[in-house]
Design an enzyme around this catalytic site. Structure first.
Site, PDB file in Angstrom:
ATOM      1  N   CYS A 337      23.068   6.271 -51.088  1.00  0.00           N
ATOM      2  CA  CYS A 337      21.761   5.631 -50.924  1.00  0.00           C
ATOM      3  C   CYS A 337      20.634   6.629 -50.666  1.00  0.00           C
ATOM      4  CB  CYS A 337      21.818   4.582 -49.818  1.00  0.00           C
ATOM      5  SG  CYS A 337      22.545   5.151 -48.275  1.00  0.00           S
ATOM      6  N   ARG A 366      35.017  10.274 -47.385  1.00  0.00           N
ATOM      7  CA  ARG A 366      35.033   9.614 -46.079  1.00  0.00           C
ATOM      8  C   ARG A 366      36.280  10.047 -45.315  1.00  0.00           C
ATOM      9  NH1 ARG A 366      32.770   3.510 -47.608  1.00  0.00           N
ATOM     10  NH2 ARG A 366      30.848   4.275 -48.580  1.00  0.00           N
ATOM     11  N   GLN A 384      32.274   5.838 -56.211  1.00  0.00           N
ATOM     12  CA  GLN A 384      31.684   4.535 -55.941  1.00  0.00           C
ATOM     13  C   GLN A 384      30.793   4.135 -57.117  1.00  0.00           C
ATOM     14  OE1 GLN A 384      29.394   4.383 -52.276  1.00  0.00           O
ATOM     15  NE2 GLN A 384      30.490   2.550 -51.680  1.00  0.00           N
ATOM     16  N   ASP A 386      28.032   2.818 -57.558  1.00  0.00           N
ATOM     17  CA  ASP A 386      26.964   2.525 -56.613  1.00  0.00           C
ATOM     18  C   ASP A 386      25.644   2.332 -57.345  1.00  0.00           C
ATOM     19  OD1 ASP A 386      26.246   2.084 -54.046  1.00  0.00           O
ATOM     20  OD2 ASP A 386      26.382   4.155 -53.372  1.00  0.00           O
ATOM     21  N   HIS A 388      21.338   1.196 -56.382  1.00  0.00           N
ATOM     22  CA  HIS A 388      20.322   0.819 -55.411  1.00  0.00           C
ATOM     23  C   HIS A 388      19.116   0.296 -56.167  1.00  0.00           C
ATOM     24  CE1 HIS A 388      22.955   3.464 -53.090  1.00  0.00           C
ATOM     25  NE2 HIS A 388      22.635   2.663 -52.088  1.00  0.00           N
ATOM     26  N   LYS A 467      24.885  -8.452 -45.592  1.00  0.00           N
ATOM     27  CA  LYS A 467      25.488  -8.217 -46.905  1.00  0.00           C
ATOM     28  C   LYS A 467      26.281  -9.422 -47.385  1.00  0.00           C
ATOM     29  CE  LYS A 467      29.561  -5.957 -44.856  1.00  0.00           C
ATOM     30  NZ  LYS A 467      30.540  -4.874 -44.970  1.00  0.00           N
ATOM     31  N   HIS A 513      21.435  -2.391 -51.700  1.00  0.00           N
ATOM     32  CA  HIS A 513      22.597  -1.528 -51.947  1.00  0.00           C
ATOM     33  C   HIS A 513      23.662  -2.413 -52.597  1.00  0.00           C
ATOM     34  CE1 HIS A 513      21.419   1.334 -48.504  1.00  0.00           C
ATOM     35  NE2 HIS A 513      20.692   0.250 -48.265  1.00  0.00           N
TER      36      HIS A 513
END
Length: 648
Positions: A337, A366, A384, A386, A388, A467, A513
């Site tokens: 992000c 992680r 990911q 991912d 945004h 979320k 996100h």
């Protein structure tokens, strides 16, 4: 006194127990399946033992049946006590720790001089059977903490004494079945006979209270059901799950490997598995471009001060890796992000530029504890999917809807059913109450507009915003947490994101996100188990394998293989000097969708005998016909949803 029993008004004796009252209304056969009662007093419901007396202010009593979700949890917790009772009888020196019900089963932790062996489990299970046959009552009492401490000190149960110290009340609840007394809030089944349909499954190590600085205990896992038939069905499902285990299939199909001594929790992708991954990633990039996203990429390392500014350092640093470069501390990104916000800040945006949709297949790291690593499903390095979306507040609901549609289309492509939950503000969080209310409201409205049912998970949101969590259901009905859609008013504020509105003034955007697959690694692991390794034809790394009957056919088979390759079909040829039956069996084990046999007759005619991996035969086909069949097979799942196939 008058109470409603399962919806029926009756007069109950002042000394009656909940079990006595329910027995008046329910038939004998039905009553035998009741494990506890729910009582309502002062407009508040709670679940209690059947042996508990009906309180004077009680208005309703309802049965909790053994096969209900709540009943199964009570039954499994009680069976954990039965297991502990058996262990203490067979291994008196064992110290007991905790034994809760968990999803689909239970466990109990023990401190013993050695781990329990498979032979020990058989003996424990047999003793549990004896205890169940005896139908020993579960008895409950409350005693002063000091009295409870004396009881456990006399038995040298140090873990129970530690748990007792953490209780804030001056009294402690104790449950006894047979010779075993446990510290417990309950409720429990009336007697041990309810634990008859149980099975011990495995043994593992577990640190006391999950802290690796504490003693390593032995954890025995088991399961229990309301009846033997339900148990047998569950055990069959477990066997099927073992057959589909992605770690086992990943090795057999040569998709991936792990080198725990070199890089624990990180995947080594082998050529066939990397091809599967590449096909998914290429498809996913094209799908995002088709839906108005822009592909970006941020750096792997960001200065520690950046993570402090975002709040990740305070709320997430235990899950991050850090390193030093030129006397400065850097954090390896656990998510994408911040990079996307910095990309947004590259230019001053107008309201006409919004929304900005940034997509990245971003590698993140992680710090997961070694005990939770699990094949592709829980790793330390993963990719990911991912994105945004930075938009004006007025665009928020529509953007969430677009993401929900993408989730629904992906689930449909792989024939997944799914469930939706909205997770609200946790205790440790950042941002104003107003922002959280606006964000949560937008999620609720979008889900309802999409026509989806949902649950509320109180306090389970991210630290920066609420979320939507999407859990998919695979072919065995197992639930996997997958997609997430998070609304964030806070980070745009912290990173001073702005856009120029129609009024010429600068305004603060909101950020969504979202990850649809969650992580590419985990999603592939789920797909392998969902399809038992037999991936859809469009995703199979090897779509067709040509098998020669004799070496005379090798040249013709290689020529036809080359024709298939030119037509975009992923094909290989097996010219080994092996019997045809052996080659066919190997191709089936490799989950090849199309098995193409080339004998002397086929070599002369330029055709192949087409066999599917399920055993069906399609007869003789030439390369062009086979390529068309395979293309149609690939396109079929895409035609059913909102996606397009273009992987020639």
């Amino acid at each position: 006194m008058n109470v409603r029993i399962d919806g029926q008004e009756i007069e109950a004796d002042a000394k009656a127990t909940c079990g006595d009252a329910l027995k008046q209304v329910l038939s004998g056969k039905k009553f035998k399946t009741v494990v506890a009662a729910r009582i309502k007093a002062n407009d508040s419901w709670r679940t209690v033992d059947l042996s508990e007396k009906i309180p004077a202010d009680c208005s309703d009593v309802e049965p909790v049946y053994a096969d209900s979700p709540e009943g199964l949890a009570i039954l499994r917790h009680s069976t954990a006590h039965v297991m502990a009772c058996a262990v203490k009888k067979l291994f008196p020196a064992a110290k007991v720790a905790i034994g809760p019900a968990i999803e689909n089963g239970f466990y109990y932790d023990f401190d013993y001089e050695r781990p329990f062996s498979p032979a020990d489990l058989e003996a424990i299970e047999a003793e549990m059977g004896n205890i169940a046959k005896a139908a020993l009552p579960f008895t409950h009492c409350k005693v002063a903490k000091g009295e409870a401490a004396n009881i456990f000190a006399a038995e040298d149960e140090k873990y129970k004494l530690e748990l007792l110290d953490s209780i804030g009340d001056c009294e402690a609840g104790l449950y006894t079945c047979g010779d075993f007394t446990d510290l417990c809030r309950g409720p429990h089944v009336p007697h041990t006979g309810f634990a008859a349909a149980s099975k011990l499954l495995s043994v593992a190590g577990a640190y006391w209270r999950g802290d690796e600085k504490n003693a390593m205990l032995t954890r025995i896992y088991g399961t229990a059901f309301a009846d033997r038939h339900a148990l047998d069905e569950h055990l069959k499902a477990l066997e099927e799950a073992k057959r589909r285990d992605h770690r086992k299939l990943g090795r057999e199909l040569a998709f991936f490997d792990f080198e725990e001594e070199v890089a624990p929790g990180m995947v080594f992708w082998l050529p066939r598995g990397m091809l599967v991954r590449t096909i998914i990633e290429d498809f996913w990039r094209k799908e995002h471009l088709r839906r108005g996203y822009e592909i970006v990429q941020g750096p792997q390392l960001l200065r520690r001060e950046t993570w402090e500014k975002s709040g990740h350092y305070e709320h997430y640093r235990d899950n991050m890796y850090f390193t030093r470069i030129d006397e400065n501390e850097y954090g390896i990104k656990p998510m994408n992000c911040i990079g996307h916000m910095l990309i947004y800040r590259h230019d001053l945006r107008s309201y006409r530029d919004l929304p900005q949709r940034y997509f990245e297949l971003g590698i993140v790291h992680r710090h997961e504890k070694s005990g939770v690593l699990h094949g592709l499903l829980r790793v330390r390095q993963f990719t990911q999917d991912d994105a945004h979306i930075i938009c004006a507040p007025a665009q928020l609901e529509d953007e969430i809807l677009r993401v929900i549609h993408l989730v629904r289309d992906l689930m449909g492509l792989f024939d997944f059913r799914f469930r939706v939950a909205i997770s609200t503000r946790p205790e440790k969080s950042i941002g104003t109450d107003e922002a959280w209310e606006l964000a949560t409201g937008a999620l609720v409205k979008a889900v309802e507009k999409a026509g989806l049912s949902y649950e509320i998970n109180e306090g389970d949101g991210a630290f920066y915003g609420p979320k939507i969590d999407v859990s998919l259901l695979d072919s065995l009905g197992r639930q996997w947490q997958c997609s997430t859609i998070q609304v964030d008013f806070t980070l745009p504020e912290r990173f001073d994101l702005e856009y120029v509105g129609q009024d010429g003034e600068r305004h603060r955007p909101v950020m969504v996100h979202r990850a649809i697959m969650g992580s590419v690694e985990r999603f592939i692991g789920v797909l392998i188990e969902h399809f038992a390794g037999a991936l859809p034809t469009w995703l199979a790394p090897e779509q067709a394998r040509l098998l020669t009957v004799t070496s005379v056919c090798d040249a013709a088979a290689s020529k036809m293989r080359d024709e298939l390759l030119k037509m975009g079909i992923r094909a290989h040829v097996d010219v080994r000097n092996e019997k045809l039956g052996f080659k066919v069996r190997e191709a089936q084990l490799a989950k090849i969708p199309y098995i193409l046999v080339v004998g002397e007759k086929e070599a002369q005619s330029g055709t192949m005998a087409v066999r599917l991996r399920n055993g069906d035969n399609l007869g003789q086909k030439n390369p062009a016909e086979i390529a068309e069949i395979i293309r149609e097979d690939c396109e079929k799942p895409f035609k059913q949803g909102g996606m397009s196939y273009s992987f020639s």
